[in-house]
Scaffold this motif. Structure first.
Motif, mmCIF file in Angstrom:
data_model
loop_
_atom_site.group_PDB
_atom_site.id
_atom_site.type_symbol
_atom_site.label_atom_id
_atom_site.label_comp_id
_atom_site.label_asym_id
_atom_site.label_seq_id
_atom_site.Cartn_x
_atom_site.Cartn_y
_atom_site.Cartn_z
ATOM 1 N N GLY A 54 -22.898 17.605 -52.044
ATOM 2 C CA GLY A 54 -22.472 16.538 -52.139
ATOM 3 C C GLY A 54 -21.029 16.054 -51.271
ATOM 4 O O GLY A 54 -20.743 14.993 -50.983
ATOM 5 N N VAL A 55 -20.129 17.151 -51.125
ATOM 6 C CA VAL A 55 -18.773 17.040 -50.580
ATOM 7 C C VAL A 55 -19.004 17.602 -48.990
ATOM 8 O O VAL A 55 -19.665 18.585 -48.862
ATOM 9 C CB VAL A 55 -17.986 17.889 -51.100
ATOM 10 N N ARG A 56 -18.657 16.591 -48.186
ATOM 11 C CA ARG A 56 -18.676 17.038 -46.736
ATOM 12 C C ARG A 56 -17.206 17.066 -46.110
ATOM 13 O O ARG A 56 -16.432 16.201 -46.217
ATOM 14 C CB ARG A 56 -19.457 15.724 -46.076
ATOM 15 N N VAL A 57 -16.798 18.119 -45.406
ATOM 16 C CA VAL A 57 -15.769 18.288 -44.718
ATOM 17 C C VAL A 57 -15.895 18.229 -43.274
ATOM 18 O O VAL A 57 -16.795 18.872 -42.849
ATOM 19 C CB VAL A 57 -14.975 19.416 -45.212
ATOM 20 N N VAL A 58 -15.199 17.505 -42.503
ATOM 21 C CA VAL A 58 -15.503 17.314 -41.050
ATOM 22 C C VAL A 58 -14.014 17.632 -40.428
ATOM 23 O O VAL A 58 -12.938 17.642 -41.061
ATOM 24 C CB VAL A 58 -15.897 16.177 -40.380
ATOM 25 N N CYS A 59 -14.077 18.372 -39.006
ATOM 26 C CA CYS A 59 -12.810 18.521 -38.467
ATOM 27 C C CYS A 59 -13.363 18.543 -36.932
ATOM 28 O O CYS A 59 -14.024 19.619 -36.374
ATOM 29 C CB CYS A 59 -12.465 19.779 -38.800
ATOM 30 N N PRO A 60 -12.695 17.798 -36.040
ATOM 31 C CA PRO A 60 -12.960 17.958 -34.471
ATOM 32 C C PRO A 60 -12.357 18.876 -33.923
ATOM 33 O O PRO A 60 -11.181 19.369 -34.396
ATOM 34 C CB PRO A 60 -12.434 16.627 -33.798
ATOM 35 N N LEU A 61 -13.167 19.891 -33.082
ATOM 36 C CA LEU A 61 -12.251 20.967 -32.442
ATOM 37 C C LEU A 61 -12.599 21.141 -30.810
ATOM 38 O O LEU A 61 -13.724 20.617 -30.596
ATOM 39 C CB LEU A 61 -12.716 22.355 -33.019
ATOM 40 N N SER A 62 -11.575 21.464 -30.150
ATOM 41 C CA SER A 62 -11.994 22.010 -28.601
ATOM 42 C C SER A 62 -11.824 23.344 -28.596
ATOM 43 O O SER A 62 -10.956 24.075 -29.411
ATOM 44 C CB SER A 62 -10.988 21.303 -27.882
ATOM 45 N N VAL A 63 -12.676 24.081 -27.766
ATOM 46 C CA VAL A 63 -12.816 25.386 -27.854
ATOM 47 C C VAL A 63 -12.028 25.922 -26.371
ATOM 48 O O VAL A 63 -12.209 25.483 -25.238
ATOM 49 C CB VAL A 63 -14.179 25.888 -27.718
ATOM 50 N N ARG A 64 -11.086 26.811 -26.879
ATOM 51 C CA ARG A 64 -10.294 27.188 -25.517
ATOM 52 C C ARG A 64 -10.427 28.794 -25.516
ATOM 53 O O ARG A 64 -10.869 29.591 -26.341
ATOM 54 C CB ARG A 64 -8.691 27.302 -25.562
ATOM 55 N N GLN A 65 -10.110 29.409 -24.301
ATOM 56 C CA GLN A 65 -10.289 30.912 -24.225
ATOM 57 C C GLN A 65 -9.024 31.416 -23.286
ATOM 58 O O GLN A 65 -8.554 30.807 -22.305
ATOM 59 C CB GLN A 65 -11.537 31.374 -23.445
#
Length: 332
Positions: A54-65
């Motif tokens: 029932g616990v939700r964790v969110v985190c926006p991410l951009s992907v670099r190389q």
């Protein structure tokens, strides 16, 4: 205990918005903002969603190389981790997930109103952000501010200053004047929004615009901000050279709009550097101060050290740009 992890792409707006439902978060975590940020940088952008009981964790991410090495970074502004409840041990779970995805390291700009020590793990570095309390409206903000702010506001009104609220007029002014304004400010490419990204921001239903004009009705300045139910983020502004003294009125125009919408606070951001004149000017509002955390996390220390050695920098450097190996390279 059953756990699940997934990454939602910026090309999945419905799933992104559904994942944020019931999780307190900043505007910088929304699909609208991250979609615009992805247009601005060209980096693949995703929302991490972890769930357990029932616990939700969110985190926006951009992907670099960099030389084939993947790292994650906050798409723009301050977001980082947000959750609808406590998840003891999440920091270890997160690190294992990132390593399993082949990620070398990440730099996350953690919003102070939505983070949690159990989510973040070790934080590296702190910097003050300044929040106006909007719950008492414009009058409450002015009552809290120091005398110079109230005098600035009165002076602007006495000169016949006017607010501009027509969205089409404001959008056209912003698109025309943002580039020249940033040129005058000496802003580098990384600090700017491209026209197509600005256009995307302007389409967001939770983005507001307020402008100011002189007594003759000539528009001189505009501010853009975004909000969720939990708070608002000041994002950018633009002005003509003669509109530089309209900054106080712009802020108060935003305060008036946001407080009428029932938004509880307005994040003014911080200084360019800790304790500089920009920070000092924001402190004249007598705002609430909260620490924004720079989360510099390494999941593959061997690969990280090798990349730093190739770049000729120390792998244990904690100050300056992160990852340190970007000092002589660039992300794709």
């Amino acid at each position: 205990m059953n756990c699940s992890d997934r990454l939602i792409g910026v090309d999945e707006p419905v799933a992104w918005r559904e994942a944020l439902e019931g999780v307190p978060h900043s505007f910088y975590a929304t699909w609208d903002c991250c979609h615009a940020a992805a247009l601005n940088t060209g980096w693949p952008t995703q929302l991490y969603v972890g769930e357990r009981e029932g616990v939700r964790v969110v985190c926006p991410l951009s992907v670099r190389q960099h030389r084939g090495a993947i790292d994650w970074v906050t798409p723009t502004g301050f977001s980082g981790f947000a959750s609808n409840g406590a998840w003891p041990g999440f920091a270890d779970h997160w690190a294992a997930f990132a390593k399993g995805r082949g990620v070398v390291c990440s730099y996350l700009a953690q919003h102070p109103d939505f983070g949690d020590g159990a989510l973040e793990g070790a934080a590296a570095g702190e910097e003050a952000l300044y929040f106006l309390d909007l719950r008492q409206g414009l009058d409450g903000v002015l009552a809290q501010a120091d005398t110079t702010r109230r005098k600035d506001w009165q002076r602007w009104q006495d000169r016949g200053g006017q607010f501009v609220t027509d969205r089409d007029t404001l959008a056209a002014f912003l698109l025309a004047q943002y580039g020249p304004f940033m040129d005058r400010m000496g802003a580098g490419r990384a600090a700017r929004w491209r026209d197509d990204a600005l256009q995307a921001l302007l389409q967001c239903p939770s983005v507001g615009l307020v402008g100011t004009a002189d007594a003759q009705g000539q528009m001189l300045a505009v501010i853009l901000y975004g909000w969720t139910a939990w708070g608002a983020e000041g994002m950018l502004q633009a002005s003509l050279p003669e509109g530089r003294d309209h900054t106080i009125a712009l802020m108060l125009g935003g305060v008036r709009d946001l407080s009428a919408r029932g938004i509880p606070w307005f994040n003014l951001g911080g200084g360019v550097r800790s304790g500089d004149s920009v920070a000092a000017a924001k402190r004249r509002w007598r705002p609430r101060e909260a620490s924004f955390r720079r989360l510099k996390q390494t999941y593959d220390p061997v690969r990280y050290a090798a990349l730093c050695a190739e770049a000729g920098v120390a792998a244990d450097a904690t100050e300056g740009y992160f990852p340190a190996y970007y000092a002589t390279g660039s992300a794709r």
